[in-house]
Design a protein around this motif. Sequence first.
Motif: not given
Length: 303
Positions: A22-33
């Motif tokens: 959630r924090a990475l998404l809020e920072a506008g970063r791309g995430v792979r889970a």
Amino acid sequence: MSNTPEFLVFGATGQQGGAVTRALLEAGRGVRAFVRDPYSEKAKSLAADGVSLAVGDLFDRASIDLAMKGIRGVFSVQTSSPSGLLTDEQEVEQGKSVADSAVSNGVAHLVYSSTGAAGKGHTGMGHFDSKSRIEDYVRSLPIATTITRPASFMEMMMLPGMGLNTGVFTYFMRPDQSMQMIALHDLGRINAQILCEPGIYAGQVIELSGQDITGKDLQDAFSHAAGRPIRYQRFSEELLSENDFLKRLTALVDNGVVAGIADIAALEREFGPMLRLGQWLAGPGKTLFENALSAEPSSIGLR
């Protein structure tokens, strides 16, 4: 938000990995889970938020390797044996496998989420000592690493059977004894910042906590948030004599191993203000707290 995943997050459908995602998404970063079941409600929710899903199993090294492709930073956290889902040895195996895969696939930075009880000698609690072993292994590898050691989560106090629904909350500390705690929100944003700035944090071991909290603090904060008296008491000697797991954890609080040693003032200078218990109860923890207040009677869910 970036459409290209920069970071691979393990445990993204759980507490820690979910908070980091959630924090990475809020920072506008791309995430792979990394997920086992892409059709679970939590996995589908991640996908709806723009998270790329890598389907695999932590016992399947090939699936881990595939998930690592093109990734520059990894957040690694494993399930512990108290969950009943795996043994301490299997946790260590998984932690090593993630780290080995990161090295083999040229990942630039690995963040391993350990525990505040790690690195302080043998504890006799398998799910703490397992993390010390993973820490040692990670540090031995040719990869930039950051180890974070979170204190006990505020969210843990909302587990069933702790007594909020009875008006008498029970936990580890004596009324005047302090124990460090952290909100998952803060854990998530700090680990996200570390992932985004490896040049600053690589090579560090960072103890994480948001507040030193006594039993009396719990009584005051819970009573204020509930709008009615909530009395605090330590786990009874009778309960501890019957529950060896809680007895050993309580002893580790008493000897300081689990009580926490984070420099909270330094953390706030580096990462900004941390949530205090009262703020957490009025914010991220409000629904959990309200549910705990109205929960049906239950045995203690802490394990």
